[in-house]
Design an enzyme around this catalytic site. Structure first.
Site, PDB file in Angstrom:
ATOM      1  N   SER A 219       0.836  -1.197   0.000  1.00 45.90           N
ATOM      2  CA  SER A 219       0.000   0.000   0.000  1.00 45.90           C
ATOM      3  C   SER A 219       0.872   1.249   0.000  1.00 45.90           C
ATOM      4  O   SER A 219       1.730   1.398  -0.872  1.00 45.90           O
ATOM      5  CB  SER A 219      -0.965  -0.052   1.185  1.00 45.90           C
ATOM      6  OG  SER A 219      -1.950   0.937   1.069  1.00 45.90           O
ATOM      7  N   ASP A 558      -7.629  -5.910  -6.293  1.00 43.29           N
ATOM      8  CA  ASP A 558      -7.501  -4.723  -5.449  1.00 43.29           C
ATOM      9  C   ASP A 558      -7.891  -3.491  -6.247  1.00 43.29           C
ATOM     10  O   ASP A 558      -7.368  -3.266  -7.343  1.00 43.29           O
ATOM     11  CB  ASP A 558      -6.061  -4.589  -4.960  1.00 43.29           C
ATOM     12  CG  ASP A 558      -5.804  -3.264  -4.261  1.00 43.29           C
ATOM     13  OD1 ASP A 558      -6.717  -2.763  -3.576  1.00 43.29           O
ATOM     14  OD2 ASP A 558      -4.682  -2.740  -4.404  1.00 43.29           O
ATOM     15  N   HIS A 612      -5.959  -6.290  -1.886  1.00 43.93           N
ATOM     16  CA  HIS A 612      -4.901  -5.335  -1.548  1.00 43.93           C
ATOM     17  C   HIS A 612      -3.888  -5.950  -0.593  1.00 43.93           C
ATOM     18  O   HIS A 612      -2.688  -5.741  -0.730  1.00 43.93           O
ATOM     19  CB  HIS A 612      -5.559  -4.104  -0.911  1.00 43.93           C
ATOM     20  CG  HIS A 612      -4.654  -2.933  -0.737  1.00 43.93           C
ATOM     21  ND1 HIS A 612      -4.115  -2.245  -1.795  1.00 43.93           N
ATOM     22  CD2 HIS A 612      -4.211  -2.301   0.394  1.00 43.93           C
ATOM     23  CE1 HIS A 612      -3.375  -1.237  -1.331  1.00 43.93           C
ATOM     24  NE2 HIS A 612      -3.423  -1.254  -0.011  1.00 43.93           N
TER      25      HIS A 612
END
Length: 636
Positions: A219, A558, A612
């Site tokens: 991320s 994601d 994700h």
């Protein structure tokens, strides 16, 4: 040792004779070392011995885990700025395979401002966490009897590596500073502090100084990781000690470049049939394929804003997973692993999304009028084929209205948002902004970003003071309704309960809540500024110029940082393809994803069906990918 030499060379075609010559050369060089180097080597702590500081950090047992720890665990603080009392918390888990020779791998979660205990608890840490009902276990909730039990994780990354989890920067997770001003932080200081941490940590654990070292994260750690790698390289070149034996890094679904990241969302959504293909083609033509810098009010912008409500109700972190909205949305049973896509009907879960739900109802009538006016400004040939009905009121359109009212359109981490240079938010900040826009309690007491209320407890806001001293707090502001410190669609009760239990914090040598406040998944203490632009030049520096190996990987469902962007920027670096696009497999010959390998040690891989947080949604595939990378084996 000869074993280490062979291990580090097994990813390259080399003859046994070459290996033996290299090993003998290394031995000769060591024998010919200077007197100073010889003395230093005799002081090196061998594996099995501990410095006094490391011995003090040893974790002997953990509440909620009934068995002996399968490997050595350590936890504690490394001071990175003694003058200001800035201290970063770490949790270190030795490898269960060969800790003396396996690599050391640092893990960083993103946010910015989210704790790396996210990875420890929910992704690839040594345990799985299960919510149970009954009086026993840490984190018990009185009459509700909800507690947490730990079981061994068969896909823990410390099965094959020495894993180092770091809460960074100060103000995140268990890390803190003696000065509240340190909670205004940026990319540069985050990297500098993490580098100072690493050198302090390796001084505390010198027995791992010769092991291969990797940095990993996901991320917003797509910014953290390459910046830290660069900082470590610069420190090594400047002669800082101890030297960090960095050999590579991994980034999962990482923010990288605002153009590539911003252009990734529309083709991802259309490719997953979340938007109709005809509308996407129209959008593509109107925007010229460039969506990231569209001008407000342009026809490109109007089309995109009419299409995006189709995406708002999805789980942004995994479009295949259910989105938990409120109590009763899911039905977890006793013994459910602490996963976050679906939550049990419980008052705690209800509180988690109260602010977001309140914001969803913000001025939806005004939003209807705004949508109608925008629709009238779009040419009729376009308007008649746009899928979103302008007269419909839904939770997704209300979320879009709330985001617009809070000035959050196109802002990370909301769906379709992009990380840009300047102030960067996390979900705790977003909850504060939405509450303020809806006239909620977060409108008062805000920090520099206008999003930092004095209360940081995701469970109960009463009884926490605001002193800047890390000692016990004494001021008790009146209770405020709690803010959500976790992303929407998710339930993070297991981590919340466990890490805020006093017995757990004592066991892992973390400061008590009375000193630094409660643990939250994402911190609203910090105000974070992105000071670097694109990470692409830094990736080039780390790989082509310094010879590090890098794995960039993406869960292909994601929507926060879609794979379409990561695939594009890695393909457009200009690196020659060493092994073309092909499937990679797990042990039973199932396709796990796809991979392409470039020169200069760079690989890009997808994980099929993952979100994700790849190790959370696809733990078996993530473990196989990780092990092959650190062992120098190709994915395919």
């Amino acid at each position: 040792s000869l074993r280490l030499v062979i291990k580090r060379l097994r990813m390259r075609p080399i003859s046994l004779l070459a290996v033996l010559l290299l090993a003998s050369g290394a031995c000769a060089a060591r024998l010919a070392s200077s007197e100073e180097g010889f003395i230093a080597s005799t002081r090196k702590v061998t594996y099995g011995q501990l410095t006094p500081e490391a011995a003090a950090d040893k974790i002997n047992s953990l509440p909620g885990f009934q068995n002996a720890l399968p490997s050595s665990h350590f936890g504690g603080y490394v001071t990175v700025d003694p003058a200001r009392g800035r201290r970063l918390y770490y949790y270190f888990v030795e490898s269960e395979r060969d800790p003396a020779n396996d690599p050391v791998v640092l893990w960083l979660n993103g946010g910015p401002g989210c704790s790396s205990f996210d990875g420890f608890v929910y992704e690839h840490g040594p345990f799985t966490y299960q919510l149970t009902h009954g009086p026993a276990g840490p984190g018990g909730e009185g009459g509700r009897g909800l507690s947490v039990q730990l079981r061994s994780n068969p896909f823990a990354w410390n099965k094959v590596a020495n894993m180092l989890f770091l809460d960074s920067p100060a103000g995140v997770g268990m890390s803190y500073s003696g000065h509240a001003g340190d909670y205004e932080v940026d990319d540069d200081r985050t990297a500098a502090d993490a580098d100072a941490f690493l050198r302090g940590w390796f001084a505390r654990f010198p027995q791992f100084g010769d092991n291969d070292f990797y940095v990993s994260g996901e991320s917003y750690a797509g910014i953290y990781v390459p910046n830290l790698v660069r900082q470590v390289l610069l420190g090594n070149e400047a002669g800082e000690r101890p030297h960090v034996n960095i050999v590579g890094y991994l980034v999962g679904n990482g923010c990288t470049d605002e153009r590539y990241d911003g252009n990734a969302h529309p083709p991802f959504a259309a490719g997953k049939s979340l938007l109709p293909w005809a509308d996407f083609r129209r959008l593509e033509a109107e925007c010229g394929g460039e969506y990231w810098n569209r001008s407000a009010g342009s026809s490109c912008d109007r089309l995109w804003r009419q299409l995006t409500p189709n995406l708002q109700a999805l789980n942004v972190y995994d479009t295949l997973q259910y989105c938990f909205h409120a109590a009763g949305a899911g039905a977890a049973t006793e013994g459910q692993q602490g996963g976050r896509a679906v939550a049990a009907a419980d008052p705690r879960a209800e509180r988690r999304n109260r602010v977001l739900r309140r914001a969803l109802g913000y001025q939806h009538q005004q939003q209807q009028q705004q949508e109608q006016e925008e629709a009238e400004a779009v040419p009729m040939s376009t308007q008649t084929t746009i899928t979103t009905a302008t007269t419909r009121t839904s939770s997704s359109s209300r979320l879009a209205a709330a985001a617009a009212a809070a000035g959050l359109e196109g802002v990370w981490p909301l769906p379709g948002g992009v990380v840009r240079p300047g102030p960067v938010l996390n979900w705790a900040h977003v909850a504060g902004r939405l509450a303020a826009a809806a006239g909620g309690p977060a409108a008062e007491g805000q920090g520099r970003l206008g999003v930092t209320p004095p209360c940081t407890d995701s469970r109960s806001c009463g009884g926490a003071g605001q002193g800047t001293d890390p000692g016990p707090r004494v001021s008790t502001p009146p209770p405020r309704p709690p803010l959500s410190h976790s992303p929407p669609c998710t339930d993070s009760r297991a981590a919340d309960l466990w890490l805020n239990d006093p017995s757990v914090r004592a066991a892992i040598h973390a400061a008590p809540a009375s000193s630094i406040g409660p643990w939250t998944l994402c911190s609203d203490k910090i105000s974070y500024t992105r000071t670097h632009g694109s990470m692409i030049p830094i990736h080039v520096n780390n790989t082509r110029r310094h010879g590090l190996r890098a794995l960039i990987y993406s869960g292909d469902h994601d929507m926060a940082v879609p794979h379409t962007g990561s695939e594009a920027w890695t393909a457009e670096l200009g690196y020659e393809v060493e092994a073309g696009w092909r499937p990679w497999f797990v042990a039973d010959e199932q396709v796990a994803g796809y991979v392409v390998r470039y020169v200069h040690g760079l690989s890009y891989a997808t994980v099929k069906g993952a979100g994700h947080m790849v190790p959370e949604t696809n733990p078996r595939e993530a473990f196989a990918m990780f092990q092959r990378f650190i062992d120098g084996e190709p994915l395919a």
